[in-house]
Every structure is written in C-alpha cells, then in structure tokens.
Design a protein around this motif. Structure first.
Motif, short mmCIF file in Angstrom:
data_model
loop_
_atom_site.label_atom_id
_atom_site.label_comp_id
_atom_site.label_asym_id
_atom_site.label_seq_id
_atom_site.Cartn_x
_atom_site.Cartn_y
_atom_site.Cartn_z
N VAL A 213 -6.35 1.17 9.97
CA VAL A 213 -5.21 0.23 9.40
C VAL A 213 -4.96 0.67 8.02
N MET A 214 -5.71 0.77 7.09
CA MET A 214 -5.56 0.95 5.69
C MET A 214 -5.10 2.34 5.39
N ASP A 215 -5.51 3.24 6.11
CA ASP A 215 -5.03 4.63 6.08
C ASP A 215 -3.43 4.69 6.54
N LEU A 216 -3.10 3.89 7.63
CA LEU A 216 -1.77 3.83 8.12
C LEU A 216 -0.85 3.07 7.14
N LEU A 217 -1.38 2.03 6.53
CA LEU A 217 -0.59 1.45 5.51
C LEU A 217 -0.23 2.05 4.26
N ALA A 218 -1.33 2.79 3.83
CA ALA A 218 -1.06 3.81 2.62
C ALA A 218 -0.22 4.95 3.07
N GLU A 219 -0.41 5.59 4.39
CA GLU A 219 0.53 6.59 4.87
C GLU A 219 1.99 6.15 4.89
N LEU A 220 2.20 4.83 5.24
CA LEU A 220 3.91 4.39 5.48
C LEU A 220 4.20 3.99 4.16
N GLN A 221 3.18 3.43 3.22
CA GLN A 221 3.84 3.12 1.85
C GLN A 221 4.18 4.40 1.13
N ARG A 222 3.55 5.55 1.17
CA ARG A 222 4.02 6.79 0.42
C ARG A 222 5.10 7.40 1.31
N GLU A 223 5.23 7.22 2.27
CA GLU A 223 6.57 7.69 3.23
C GLU A 223 8.04 6.99 2.83
N TYR A 224 7.64 5.46 2.61
CA TYR A 224 8.89 4.52 2.29
C TYR A 224 9.05 4.32 0.81
N ASN A 225 7.86 4.95 0.02
CA ASN A 225 7.92 4.34 -1.54
C ASN A 225 8.00 2.85 -1.60
N MET A 226 7.17 2.34 -0.75
CA MET A 226 6.98 0.71 -0.87
C MET A 226 6.26 0.18 -1.97
N GLY A 227 6.41 -0.94 -2.49
CA GLY A 227 5.55 -1.73 -3.19
C GLY A 227 4.60 -2.43 -2.25
N LEU A 228 3.20 -2.63 -2.46
CA LEU A 228 2.26 -3.20 -1.56
C LEU A 228 1.56 -3.95 -2.24
#
Length: 352
Positions: A213-228
């Motif tokens: 789950v944490m890897d997925l969140l980090a991957e999606l954050q990188r893809e969308y350039n989101m703040g988390l």
C-alpha cells in the motif's frame, strides 16, 4: 520497500495554477470540543506546510490531534461539538476557513482528498464499489453511468486490483483488507487532486500488505506530483516515503525534521521514546522499550510541557513553562535546516 526518487523531473501542475507557494499551509490552528465535562483542546497552535510532490508524515500516539487537524483541513469536523477558535488554513494561498460551504465543497475531493483509516466502515456496504467510484465522476464531471463505470474500472486497474472489470460490481465485504484500502486510494485519486491526506492507511494490515500500500501511494504521488500528508503512529511505515516529519503530542507539534535527520538524531524526548520502542533485529530477546504512562486527558492537560509526567528528563521548568517550537542547531550554533523542537532540553537530547 521501494524508495522513490523525488529528485527526478516531475510533471507540471495539471490545472495551470501558477501559484508558487506551498500547496497547503496550516497556521496557528486550534480545535476544541465542547463537552458536558468541559472543553477538550484537541489541537493547540499547529503549524505545518506541504508542497507539490512532497510527503509530510504526522506522527504521534492516538489522541495527539493528528486526525482532528486533518478533519479541520478537509472541513468535515462535527461542529458542534467541535469549534475552530483561531487559526488559518491556506490552500494555494486562499484561507479555506473564510470560504463559504459551497467553496469548500468544490475543493474537497476535487483538490484535496482524504483516505480514511477504516476502509470497511468508510465504504457503503449496500452499494457496489464500482457504483461508489463512479459516483465521483457522475456528480463532479457529469459523466453518464456507462462512462463513469468505465472510469471506475480504469481506476481499479490503476491501483492494481486484479480482474477490475469483473470485480467492479462486487461489494466491500467481498474484498480483502488490502484490496479495500486500494479502493479507498482509488476514490481519493478519482478527480486527480493536488493533495491527499492519508489517515492511518495501513491500519490492521499485515506487514507485507502495508509495504504494498505504501509503495502504491508513493508511486501514484510521483506520477501525479501530488502533495501527501501521511498520518500514522508507526515510524517504520514512513521511513522510506516521507520527506519531512512533524511529531505531535497533546495537540501540539513537538518536533519537526527531515525524515532521515529525525531518525538519526531526535531532538525531543518523546520522539526518542517513539524510536526506541520500534522492534530491532539487533535487540532480539530483549525487553521492548515502552514510554511510561499514558497520553494526557485533553480536558486536563498538565501545566507546562504536556509530556513532562512521562519524561525522564523533566525538571521544574518543564512543569511550569510551555516550551516553544524553536529552531535546532549544531553545537557550534549552525542552524539545522527544517529542524525544530519544543523542549527546554533539546540540546541535551540531540547532542547528549
């Protein structure tokens, strides 16, 4: 766990907004709850900020004010009994606390989304997960049922749910805990927000699923350039994904630091206690360290530093004066960038 390279190039903001400041900035936020027994001061002067593509981990025990701060940002506090007597919450330079209900609603979900800690209770048990995902597109983007369902399948596939097209009509109870959490992530991502608040996203999941789950969140954050903003009580969960950490205790931030600096040299006794309580391979067979006592009752917070009844370093000044969150420096006086501690004896803690 995969370590995401955040120094790589990132995509431009999707909405064309040219605001160059922090995505989110919380200033001197206070939240209190009026109860029959008195006023519980859940958040007492919290300050923090998050930039695009950056991860802030907010750490602390249950009752420290982590989730209440997030609820205040999202505008989902129950008021009454909750109340925000003072403070400012800026999103892209606009104070959300001064916005109308409709203006906040336009930001919630579309610009700032939240992943709740209990996926099973957050998902509607009588509606399929596909219907709940598609609703975001029907309500906010005006898509037809067919188009919205196609988007829902696409999202489920994006968060790596196997056989998404076949499972889009399943109900929440038909998914495992890890799969339900992925659905919650998909719901948060539906409208491609600028900022996601993840409130204990790995609670009740086994270690392997936590890592996924944490890897997925980090991957999606990188893809969308989101703040988390990652809210957790587990220091081990955020080690490889956070950029900076804010440690909370009794409604206050007691330490701030870049993630690796905090692990290497904590500057507050509470942070040191949290780190010492993490199980380590080199201490096999030894008794696990535990911080003595319990977090304070927010109706009757101790005078001075709220941590003083549990602190092994407490002196008279700790019981009479509330320590301010001040910059931390090396022994030669060189200020440590991004570091702060609300402790009268931070020098002894970090340099001792």
């Amino acid at each position: 766990m995969t370590i995401i390279d955040k120094t790589a190039s990132v995509p431009a903001p999707r909405d064309g907004n040219d605001y160059e400041g922090s995505l989110l900035e919380v200033r001197d936020l206070h939240v209190e709850f009026h109860t029959r027994d008195g006023v519980a001061k859940a958040v007492n002067g919290v300050n923090y900020s998050v930039n695009a593509g950056e991860t802030l981990a907010v750490l602390g025990e249950s009752g420290s004010g982590k989730s209440v701060t997030a609820q205040a940002i999202m505008g989902i506090l129950d008021m009454p009994p909750g109340r925000i007597p003072q403070g400012e919450i800026f999103f892209r330079g606009q104070d959300m606390l001064k916005m109308s209900y409709e203006e906040r609603r336009q930001i919630r979900g579309r610009k700032i989304a939240m992943i709740f800690q209990d996926a099973l209770s957050s998902l509607n048990p009588v509606l399929t997960v596909g219907y709940q995902l598609a609703e975001m597109f029907r309500v906010h983007e005006g898509l037809s049922k067919k188009e919205a369902k196609a988007k829902a399948i696409e999202l489920m596939d994006r968060v790596k749910i196997p056989a998404a097209a076949a499972r889009v009509n399943d109900y929440a109870h038909q998914f495992s805990g890890g799969m339900r959490q992925r659905i919650m992530i998909a719901m948060a991502l539906a409208l491609e927000p600028d900022l996601i608040i993840a409130d204990e996203p790995t609670t009740a999941l086994d270690v392997t699923v936590q890592a996924q789950v944490m890897d997925l969140l980090a991957e999606l954050q990188r893809e969308y350039n989101m703040g988390l903003i990652l809210i957790t009580h587990d220091l081990g969960v955020v080690a490889d994904v956070a950029d900076k950490i804010a440690v909370m205790y009794a409604g206050r931030i007691v330490e701030t630091a870049p993630v690796h600096e905090l692990y290497k040299r904590p500057a507050h006794p509470y942070t040191r206690g949290l780190l010492d309580s993490i199980p380590r391979l080199d201490q096999k067979g030894k008794e696990l360290f535990a911080i003595k006592g319990l977090p304070p009752n927010l109706l009757r917070v101790p005078s001075g530093c709220a941590f003083n009844p549990r602190c092994t370093m407490a002196e008279d000044i700790c019981r009479s004066e509330i320590p301010a969150l001040l910059p931390v420096s090396e022994q030669d006086g060189t200020e440590l960038v991004g570091r702060g501690s609300a402790c009268h004896f931070w020098k002894e803690t970090i340099h001792g």
